[in-house]
Design an enzyme around this catalytic site. Structure first.
Site, mmCIF file in Angstrom:
data_model
loop_
_atom_site.group_PDB
_atom_site.id
_atom_site.type_symbol
_atom_site.label_atom_id
_atom_site.label_comp_id
_atom_site.label_asym_id
_atom_site.label_seq_id
_atom_site.Cartn_x
_atom_site.Cartn_y
_atom_site.Cartn_z
ATOM 1 N N ASP A 237 1.049 31.225 17.598
ATOM 2 C CA ASP A 237 1.587 29.934 17.157
ATOM 3 C C ASP A 237 1.529 28.944 18.313
ATOM 4 O OD1 ASP A 237 2.934 27.860 15.953
ATOM 5 O OD2 ASP A 237 4.886 28.847 15.919
ATOM 6 N N ASP B 128 -1.859 25.396 12.994
ATOM 7 C CA ASP B 128 -1.483 25.795 14.348
ATOM 8 C C ASP B 128 -1.013 27.249 14.428
ATOM 9 O OD1 ASP B 128 0.820 25.375 12.891
ATOM 10 O OD2 ASP B 128 1.936 24.476 14.539
ATOM 11 N N GLU B 129 -1.299 28.051 13.409
ATOM 12 C CA GLU B 129 -0.849 29.442 13.392
ATOM 13 C C GLU B 129 -1.941 30.358 12.864
ATOM 14 O OE1 GLU B 129 3.396 30.123 11.944
ATOM 15 O OE2 GLU B 129 2.919 28.162 11.086
#
Length: 425
Positions: A13, A115-116
């Site tokens: 993350d 974003d993960e």
């Protein structure tokens, strides 16, 4: 007896993704201050009335600034906060770069959101033998090569890996193995558990359930009675139970692509309203083609200066992916719902996807459709190489309107357990 294979899942993350990615790009371009080290936020332009906080630095967080609150509220808490605009095109590039590095360690990578990512490292004997060492190596490499930090959570399934990464931030590697659940997970407030939002939290509080541990040990029949199947799901999560596999995907999976804009001034003329709509459709069309998808549903939302919202959508029999066709349908929807009042905000959304190659053109489809698709694909290639605004439509020449606007709310991503639930509408 056959030895049980140890499952190792990483959840990677990016820390304060939008702000970190903006900071890394600014430093690369010669900006002298790392905005991650000062009270700073990523937000819309306040002069254009886009005053919502999208990301914040640790120092801004220490001042009490929260993601999703208004810029006015943030300034009240921290008058000297620095404000920077979002750059969604940059963020997609950073997301792709992160994904490419992770794929070098395992082919089993799931892009969970922009974003993960989840990584199934079970097939790598080296990683399974020392997962913390390898997670630290990956984390360090990302910081060195891409210029931003990540949290990596490690667990035996996706739920435990994700919750591990939430325990402490930023720039950490944290484990949540079965023997650590009581110590690390159970003391947390129940709202910290994945899939427990505000609505569910209120219902749990009425049942005198305030911690994850209390939820883990609650009566499952009572939970089902109050929360239906969702009650059983979060009870499993509280006990670290999750059987959902890693879903391998190269693109960020979305069930819809949306783009909205708060206008600098209330639009009162049809021409200016439709021109703003076209600029939004440009980015929606580009993103749809980038995902190699076609959509059969188009939706338009209008918000008046008195904050009254209208929404209208159409489900088509066929599937489209050109900006021109999205705009044609969206403009028809605007004409059907707009009564002439001043418009403050406008949004367009496409959904109900199929893969690009699944469409079989009808014998009666016009040749112009194929030509238009080829034209827009050619424009996409130019924009990818030279910039989004390197080629624009003639109607924007000399206009004060940005030819490709929006890009912040670019879709609803596929999440664990489905596309969402009552707290994630």
């Amino acid at each position: 007896m056959e030895e049980v294979k140890k499952v190792v899942v990483f959840h990677v993350d990016a820390n304060s993704a939008y702000l970190s990615w903006t900071a890394a790009a600014m430093l690369e371009q010669g900006y002298k201050t790392d905005i991650r080290t000062i009270p700073a936020v990523i937000a819309g332009d306040p002069e254009n009335r886009h005053g919502i906080i999208l990301a914040k630095s640790q120092k801004a967080k220490a001042c009490g600034i929260r993601t999703g609150e208004s810029l006015m509220e943030a300034k009240g808490k921290c008058p000297n906060v620095s404000i920077f605009p979002a750059d969604y095109d940059l963020y997609l590039l950073c997301s792709d770069a992160l994904y490419r590095i992770l794929r070098q360690y395992t082919p089993l990578v799931q892009r969970y959101s922009i974003d993960e990512c989840f990584m199934d490292c079970t097939g790598s004997a080296q990683v399974v033998e020392n997962p913390v060492k390898w997670a630290s190596h990956i984390k360090g490499r990302i910081e060195k090569e891409l210029g931003f930090t990540v949290n990596i959570g490690i667990g035996q399934n996706k739920l435990c890996a994700k919750m591990a990464g939430e325990l402490e931030k930023p720039n950490k590697v944290i484990t949540l193995w079965p023997h650590e659940i009581k110590q690390k997970l159970w003391p947390l407030p129940v709202r910290e558990l994945f899939m427990v939002g505000r609505a569910t939290e209120k219902k749990l509080h009425k049942m005198n359930i305030y911690t994850v541990g209390e939820l883990a040990n609650a009566d499952r029949d009572l939970l089902r009675g109050v929360l239906k199947s969702h009650g059983a799901l979060i009870c499993d999560y509280a006990n670290g139970i999750d059987s959902e596999p890693i879903f391998i995907n190269e693109d960020i999976l979305q069930k819809g692509i949306s783009n909205s804009l708060t206008l600098p001034f209330d639009a009162e003329k049809r021409e200016e309203l439709l021109q703003e709509l076209l600029s939004l459709c440009e980015r929606v069309g580009m993103r749809l083609r980038q995902l190699k998808k076609r959509a059969s549903l188009v939706c338009v939302t209008l918000k008046s200066s008195s904050f009254f919202s209208r929404r209208h959508q159409v489900q088509m029999q066929g599937y489209i992916n050109t900006t021109s066709e999205i705009y044609r349908i969206a403009s028809q929807l605007v004409d059907e719902i707009w009564t002439g009042e001043p418009i403050r905000q406008i949004g367009v959304r496409v959904s109900n996807f199929i893969d690009e190659e699944e469409v079989q053109l009808s014998f009666f489809d016009p040749v112009d459709q194929m030509r238009q698709e080829e034209l827009e694909q050619a424009v996409d290639k130019i924009r990818t190489r030279f910039g989004t605004r390197s080629i624009i439509r003639g109607c924007f020449a000399g206009s004060a309107i940005d030819p490709v606007q929006g890009g912040i709310n670019d879709g609803n991503y596929l999440t664990m357990g489905g596309y969402g639930h009552e707290d994630r509408c």
